[in-house]
Design a protein around this motif. Structure first.
Motif, short mmCIF file in Angstrom:
data_model
loop_
_atom_site.label_atom_id
_atom_site.label_comp_id
_atom_site.label_asym_id
_atom_site.label_seq_id
_atom_site.Cartn_x
_atom_site.Cartn_y
_atom_site.Cartn_z
N PHE A 25 -49.84 -39.37 -25.03
CA PHE A 25 -49.65 -38.05 -24.48
C PHE A 25 -51.09 -36.45 -25.25
CE2 PHE A 25 -47.14 -33.78 -23.81
CZ PHE A 25 -47.50 -33.81 -21.95
N GLU A 26 -50.60 -36.81 -26.55
CA GLU A 26 -52.11 -36.12 -26.96
C GLU A 26 -53.57 -36.11 -26.86
OE1 GLU A 26 -52.44 -33.07 -28.85
OE2 GLU A 26 -50.87 -33.57 -28.99
N ALA A 27 -53.81 -37.17 -26.76
CA ALA A 27 -55.62 -36.80 -25.58
C ALA A 27 -55.54 -36.63 -24.50
CB ALA A 27 -55.51 -38.10 -25.72
N PHE A 28 -54.44 -36.44 -23.41
CA PHE A 28 -54.54 -36.45 -22.62
C PHE A 28 -54.29 -34.34 -22.88
CE2 PHE A 28 -51.20 -33.31 -19.96
CZ PHE A 28 -51.58 -33.50 -18.66
N LEU A 29 -53.31 -33.81 -24.02
CA LEU A 29 -52.85 -32.40 -23.84
C LEU A 29 -54.20 -31.94 -24.51
CD1 LEU A 29 -49.59 -32.21 -26.01
CD2 LEU A 29 -50.32 -31.65 -23.17
N GLN A 30 -55.56 -32.38 -25.13
CA GLN A 30 -56.61 -32.22 -26.00
C GLN A 30 -57.07 -31.79 -24.17
OE1 GLN A 30 -57.78 -30.94 -28.60
NE2 GLN A 30 -55.94 -31.74 -30.13
N GLY A 31 -57.03 -32.94 -23.13
CA GLY A 31 -58.25 -32.45 -22.18
C GLY A 31 -58.29 -31.65 -21.60
N VAL A 32 -56.66 -31.23 -21.34
CA VAL A 32 -55.98 -30.14 -21.03
C VAL A 32 -56.35 -28.09 -21.39
CG1 VAL A 32 -53.39 -28.65 -20.18
CG2 VAL A 32 -53.32 -30.67 -19.62
N ARG A 54 -43.78 -32.99 -25.46
CA ARG A 54 -43.55 -34.02 -26.11
C ARG A 54 -43.56 -34.55 -23.95
NH1 ARG A 54 -46.12 -34.10 -29.45
NH2 ARG A 54 -45.04 -34.66 -31.40
N PRO A 55 -43.66 -35.62 -23.57
CA PRO A 55 -43.33 -36.51 -22.34
C PRO A 55 -42.19 -36.01 -21.53
CG PRO A 55 -44.63 -37.63 -22.87
CD PRO A 55 -44.10 -36.56 -24.29
N ASN A 56 -41.56 -36.13 -20.46
CA ASN A 56 -39.98 -35.37 -20.58
C ASN A 56 -39.90 -36.85 -19.16
OD1 ASN A 56 -37.21 -35.01 -18.71
ND2 ASN A 56 -37.97 -32.52 -18.93
N GLU A 57 -38.80 -37.87 -19.88
CA GLU A 57 -39.00 -39.55 -18.90
C GLU A 57 -38.17 -39.20 -17.95
OE1 GLU A 57 -35.77 -42.70 -20.01
OE2 GLU A 57 -36.07 -41.21 -21.77
N ARG A 58 -37.00 -38.08 -17.96
CA ARG A 58 -36.37 -37.52 -17.12
C ARG A 58 -37.29 -37.02 -15.76
NH1 ARG A 58 -31.66 -39.24 -13.87
NH2 ARG A 58 -31.19 -37.17 -12.74
N VAL A 59 -38.07 -36.65 -15.81
CA VAL A 59 -39.24 -35.72 -14.92
C VAL A 59 -39.59 -37.51 -14.14
CG1 VAL A 59 -41.70 -35.52 -14.27
CG2 VAL A 59 -39.71 -33.98 -15.50
N LEU A 60 -40.26 -37.99 -15.03
CA LEU A 60 -40.73 -39.50 -14.24
C LEU A 60 -39.54 -40.24 -14.03
CD1 LEU A 60 -42.97 -40.57 -18.01
CD2 LEU A 60 -43.69 -39.57 -15.20
N GLU A 61 -38.75 -40.99 -14.09
CA GLU A 61 -37.78 -40.89 -13.32
C GLU A 61 -37.39 -40.07 -11.73
OE1 GLU A 61 -34.05 -41.22 -15.13
OE2 GLU A 61 -35.00 -42.55 -16.92
N LEU A 62 -36.71 -38.85 -12.05
CA LEU A 62 -37.03 -38.26 -11.08
C LEU A 62 -38.45 -38.65 -9.53
CD1 LEU A 62 -35.10 -35.07 -11.89
CD2 LEU A 62 -34.17 -36.82 -10.99
N ASP A 63 -39.32 -38.03 -10.25
CA ASP A 63 -40.58 -39.20 -9.24
C ASP A 63 -41.19 -40.46 -8.90
OD1 ASP A 63 -43.48 -38.08 -8.28
OD2 ASP A 63 -44.23 -39.44 -10.18
N ARG A 64 -40.25 -41.31 -9.86
CA ARG A 64 -40.15 -42.59 -8.92
C ARG A 64 -38.86 -42.67 -8.48
NH1 ARG A 64 -43.61 -41.95 -10.95
NH2 ARG A 64 -45.62 -43.17 -12.49
N ARG A 65 -37.84 -42.57 -8.79
CA ARG A 65 -36.94 -42.12 -7.70
C ARG A 65 -36.48 -41.49 -6.85
NH1 ARG A 65 -33.35 -44.17 -13.34
NH2 ARG A 65 -34.71 -46.60 -13.56
N GLN A 66 -37.08 -40.51 -6.21
CA GLN A 66 -37.16 -40.02 -4.64
C GLN A 66 -36.22 -41.04 -3.53
OE1 GLN A 66 -39.88 -36.57 -4.26
NE2 GLN A 66 -41.26 -37.43 -5.31
N PRO A 67 -35.38 -39.94 -3.47
CA PRO A 67 -34.40 -40.72 -2.06
C PRO A 67 -35.26 -41.09 -1.18
CG PRO A 67 -33.37 -38.18 -2.79
CD PRO A 67 -34.39 -39.16 -3.53
N GLU A 68 -34.82 -42.40 -0.77
CA GLU A 68 -35.74 -42.34 0.72
C GLU A 68 -34.56 -42.68 2.06
OE1 GLU A 68 -38.85 -45.74 0.70
OE2 GLU A 68 -40.04 -44.30 -1.18
#
Length: 319
Positions: A25-32, A54-68
């Motif tokens: 994530f830190e390498a990613f932020l350097q590019g940003v 820092r990354p937000n785990e909850r955001v990743l969970e919500l992105d993965r589990r959008q209701p279908e």
């Protein structure tokens, strides 16, 4: 979305949240940081917005589990067109009448439509999202799924901060980065948010004048036609062919009238040349609507027939 879970630098992502990130994530932020500097963002803004992020785990969970799931028209309509939402819209309209009149004078957009969109997006500002937008966008851009899209939105958000429109702490929104009363993504903010009260900032988070003006500007820039309705519920003649319904089958309103389309009480509609389509959101035998060009403008805000119909119906009840 009331809780946030922060990952430490060494914590592995759980399988449900694991994405396609190929660097730390830190390498990613350097590019940003490098991209943002090239876009004109100052180092001071980058320090304020990105230090300690820092990354937000909850955001990743919500992105993965959008209701279908699929809601019927009746389920969608009844969940959003409640009496409580209608009553809240009437209060919001009355409490903000002077602002809405100023917005209408400037952008030539119906204040009832503005209030209805406000109501559907954030319950009239009652819940605009509690996520740190920079953190959410950085998490989604680093994760790899739709990385390019969210990286561009992250840079746009950093530019908003750099211009002084808000601060990192006040830049709150949804887990996917939609912000403030209108739920604009940062790129939409850049193009469409307005400084309605002339204080030098476009504050869609806490300034209602800016927020409502921005919604109206979005619609005006999308082609809103002043003095025209969005549409109306109609009664179809016996034997109406459901195959004639649909947004792509536009005919002059007078032609539908000749075919027997009427108001729900059976009264005739004005025989105009207004381009009109017939929608059957619940299928043949259910509610029917005649929709006009402004209906498609509402769909520019959210490309869903159900959404645009509920905005229209709510607007008819709040003003």
């Amino acid at each position: 979305m009331t809780r946030r879970f922060l990952l430490t630098a060494t914590l592995a992502l759980p399988p449900a949240a694991a994405g396609a990130a190929t660097q730390s994530f830190e390498a990613f932020l350097q590019g940003v940081r490098a991209d943002a500097r090239r876009a004109g963002v100052s180092d001071a803004t980058l320090r304020r917005a990105l230090t300690g992020l820092r990354p937000n785990e909850r955001v990743l969970e919500l992105d993965r589990r959008q209701p279908e799931f699929t809601q019927t028209w009746e389920q969608y309509r009844d969940a959003r067109l409640s009496q409580a939402r209608i009553d809240g819209g009437r209060r919001a309209f009355a409490d903000n009448r002077a602002t809405l009149e100023a917005v209408q004078a400037r952008y030539k957009v119906s204040p009832r439509i503005v209030v209805a969109i406000w109501g559907l997006e954030t319950n009239y500002g009652g819940f605009t999202g509690n996520m740190n937008v920079i953190q959410s966008l950085a998490t989604l851009a680093w994760d790899g799924r739709r990385a390019s899209y969210f990286r561009n939105e992250l840079i746009a958000a950093l530019k908003i901060l750099d211009a002084g429109h808000t601060t990192p702490d006040r830049m709150r929104g949804s887990w996917a980065g939609a912000m403030g009363h209108p739920q604009f993504m940062p790129s939409n903010f850049d193009r469409l948010a307005v400084d309605m009260d002339g204080d030098g900032r476009r504050d869609i988070w806490e300034n209602r004048a800016d927020a409502l003006g921005s919604i109206a500007n979005y619609l005006a820039r999308s082609g809103w036609r002043e003095e025209e309705l969005w549409g109306r519920e109609v009664l179809l003649p016996a034997g109406f062919n459901p195959g004639d319904a649909g947004r792509d089958n536009r005919r002059p309103l007078r032609e539908w009238i000749r075919m027997g389309v009427r108001r729900p009480d059976g009264a005739a509609m004005p025989a105009l040349d207004l381009p009109t389509a017939i929608l059957l959101p619940g299928g043949a035998g259910g509610q029917a609507f005649a929709v006009y060009p402004n209906f498609n403008v509402i769909r520019r805000y959210n490309p869903s027939d159900f959404y645009a119909l509920v905005v229209g119906l709510l607007s008819d009840r709040v003003g």
